[in-house]
Design a protein around this motif. Structure first.
Motif, PDB file in Angstrom:
ATOM      1  N   LEU A 144       0.635  -1.174   0.208  1.00  0.00           N
ATOM      2  CA  LEU A 144       0.034   0.055  -0.108  1.00  0.00           C
ATOM      3  C   LEU A 144       0.856   1.175  -0.092  1.00  0.00           C
ATOM      4  CD1 LEU A 144      -2.600   1.542   0.291  1.00  0.00           C
ATOM      5  CD2 LEU A 144      -2.546   1.101   2.701  1.00  0.00           C
ATOM      6  N   VAL A 162       1.296   4.565  -2.820  1.00  0.00           N
ATOM      7  CA  VAL A 162       0.939   5.930  -2.222  1.00  0.00           C
ATOM      8  C   VAL A 162       2.446   6.796  -2.430  1.00  0.00           C
ATOM      9  CG1 VAL A 162       0.882   7.472  -0.099  1.00  0.00           C
ATOM     10  CG2 VAL A 162      -0.396   5.200  -0.408  1.00  0.00           C
ATOM     11  N   GLN A 166      -3.430  10.204  -1.813  1.00  0.00           N
ATOM     12  CA  GLN A 166      -3.769  10.258  -0.391  1.00  0.00           C
ATOM     13  C   GLN A 166      -3.979   8.607  -0.123  1.00  0.00           C
ATOM     14  OE1 GLN A 166      -4.070  12.426   2.020  1.00  0.00           O
ATOM     15  NE2 GLN A 166      -3.431  13.804   0.486  1.00  0.00           N
ATOM     16  N   LYS A 167      -3.495   8.200   1.020  1.00  0.00           N
ATOM     17  CA  LYS A 167      -3.573   6.796   1.443  1.00  0.00           C
ATOM     18  C   LYS A 167      -4.906   6.192   1.439  1.00  0.00           C
ATOM     19  CE  LYS A 167      -2.410   3.650   5.353  1.00  0.00           C
ATOM     20  NZ  LYS A 167      -1.776   3.623   6.477  1.00  0.00           N
ATOM     21  N   THR A 168      -6.025   6.969   1.802  1.00  0.00           N
ATOM     22  CA  THR A 168      -7.324   6.460   1.958  1.00  0.00           C
ATOM     23  C   THR A 168      -7.830   6.227   0.257  1.00  0.00           C
ATOM     24  OG1 THR A 168      -8.146   8.704   1.955  1.00  0.00           O
ATOM     25  CG2 THR A 168      -8.118   7.388   3.711  1.00  0.00           C
ATOM     26  N   THR A 169      -7.371   6.943  -0.445  1.00  0.00           N
ATOM     27  CA  THR A 169      -7.736   7.152  -2.270  1.00  0.00           C
ATOM     28  C   THR A 169      -7.195   5.785  -2.637  1.00  0.00           C
ATOM     29  OG1 THR A 169      -7.887   9.370  -2.300  1.00  0.00           O
ATOM     30  CG2 THR A 169      -7.579   8.052  -4.500  1.00  0.00           C
ATOM     31  N   HIS A 188      -6.029   2.914  -1.009  1.00  0.00           N
ATOM     32  CA  HIS A 188      -6.578   1.854  -0.184  1.00  0.00           C
ATOM     33  C   HIS A 188      -8.014   1.580  -1.061  1.00  0.00           C
ATOM     34  CE1 HIS A 188      -8.763  -0.392   2.662  1.00  0.00           C
ATOM     35  NE2 HIS A 188      -7.560  -0.679   2.976  1.00  0.00           N
ATOM     36  N   ARG A 189      -8.763   2.584  -1.290  1.00  0.00           N
ATOM     37  CA  ARG A 189     -10.045   2.229  -2.037  1.00  0.00           C
ATOM     38  C   ARG A 189      -9.791   1.725  -3.362  1.00  0.00           C
ATOM     39  NH1 ARG A 189     -11.581   6.971  -1.970  1.00  0.00           N
ATOM     40  NH2 ARG A 189     -11.298   7.561  -4.244  1.00  0.00           N
TER      41      ARG A 189
END
Length: 267
Positions: free
Chosen positions: A27, A31, A37-40, A42-43
C-alpha cells in the motif's frame, strides 16, 4: 472529468503494481509512487482486487490478478513484435533512406524478425527476415551482445565458437568492443559482414538494462561517415526507447521469454 480522473488513477496504480516484479507492491509503495492520499489508494486497490485485476497476498503485497493477466495474454496473441515495431522501423527508413532491421535474441544467436527498405537506390541487404547469426556478428547482433553483463558475454562466446563463415576476434577483443559500444551508446560494423557496407545498431533495453531486441541500419560505406553514423544512432536510440514503451503495453515485464512470445512461431 471525475470519472476520467478515477480511471487515470487506477491505471497508474496498476502500473506501479506491475513494476513491482516478483515482490509486488505494498500500500505505501503505491502511495509513494503515485502521490495519492492513502485512503484513495486503499479504495482503488480494494476495487481492483474485487474486480480480479489485482490480488493481495497474506503478507499484504499486491500483484497483477488473473483477470488482468488474461487480458495481457489476449494482447500478446493479437499484437506481435513486428506489428508493434513496424512504425518505428518505417520512421527510421524514412529518416535515413536506408535499410532498417529488427532483431531479437534466440539463445546464443541473433534472429532477424523484420526488415524495412529505405528509398536510397543502392540498398544494403545484409540480412533477410529469418536469418540467424551468432551474437556479436553484425551491428544488430552486437547490440544484443554488448549490453549483456561481461560474464554472460564470455559465456556466450565460449558457447559459440568462431567459424569460417563468421570469423570473430578473441574474447578479450569482443569484450573491449562491447564496452566501447556501451560507452558511446551504439555499435558499428564496418564491412565485417559485407565489404563496403556499414551497419549501426542500438539495443532495446528492458527495465533491468538487459537487451531484448535491437534496431540496426545498414548502408554503403560512402554514406556512413562518422557524423552521419552518430546522427543515425541518436535517432535510433529515440525510436528504441519508444519501441520499449510500446512493448511494455503488451508485456509489462520485458525479458527474452516475453519477447519470444511476440514472435512469429514460424521464425
Amino acid at each position: 472529468m471525475e470519472s476520467v480522473r478515477s480511471v487515470t488513477r487506477a491505471a497508474g496504480i496498476v502500473d506501479v503494481v506491475a513494476n513491482g516484479g516478483a515482490e509486488g507492491a505494498r500500500l505505501m509503495d503505491v502511495v509513494t509512487a503515485t502521490g495519492l492520499q492513502k485512503t484513495t489508494v486503499h479504495r482503488i486497490l480494494a476495487t481492483l482486487t474485487e474486480l480480479g485485476w489485482l490480488e493481495q497476498t497474506e503478507a499484504g503485497s499486491f500483484h497483477l490478478g488473473p483477470k488482468l493477466v488474461g487480458l495481457g495474454t489476449e494482447a500478446l496473441n493479437r499484437h506481435g513484435i513486428v506489428d508493434i515495431a513496424g512504425p518505428r522501423l518505417a520512421a527510421l527508413a524514412r529518416t535515413t533512406h536506408d535499410t532498417v532491421f529488427l532483431s531479437t535474441r534466440s539463445g546464443i544467436e541473433s534472429l532477424c524478425v523484420d526488415r524495412v527498405l529505405g528509398s536510397f537506390p543502392i540498398r544494403t541487404l545484409t540480412l533477410q527476415v529469418g536469418d540467424r547469426r551468432p551474437l556479436g556478428v553484425g551491428a544488430g547482433a552486437m547490440a544484443l551482445l554488448a549490453w549483456l553483463p561481461d560474464d554472460e558475454i564470455e559465456a556466450v562466446l565460449s558457447s559459440s565458437p568462431s567459424s569460417s563463415r563468421y570469423p570473430r576476434p578473441d574474447a578479450a577483443s569482443v569484450l573491449q568492443t562491447a564496452r566501447t559500444a556501451r560507452e558511446r551508446g551504439y555499435t558499428v560494423n564496418n564491412g565485417g559482414i559485407v565489404p563496403g557496407a556499414v551497419g549501426v545498431g542500438v539495443p532495446v533495453l528492458a527495465e533491468d538494462g538487459m537487451p531484448i531486441a535491437s534496431l540496426s541500419v545498414a548502408a554503403v560505406e560512402t554514406r556512413m561517415g562518422p557524423e552521419r553514423i552518430a546522427a543515425i544512432a541518436e535517432r535510433m536510440a529515440v525510436e528504441a526507447a519508444v519501441l520499449r514503451d510500446d512493448l511494455r503495453e503488451v508485456a509489462p515485464r520485458l525479458s527474452e521469454p516475453s519477447i519470444r512470445r511476440l514472435l512469429d512461431p514460424h521464425l
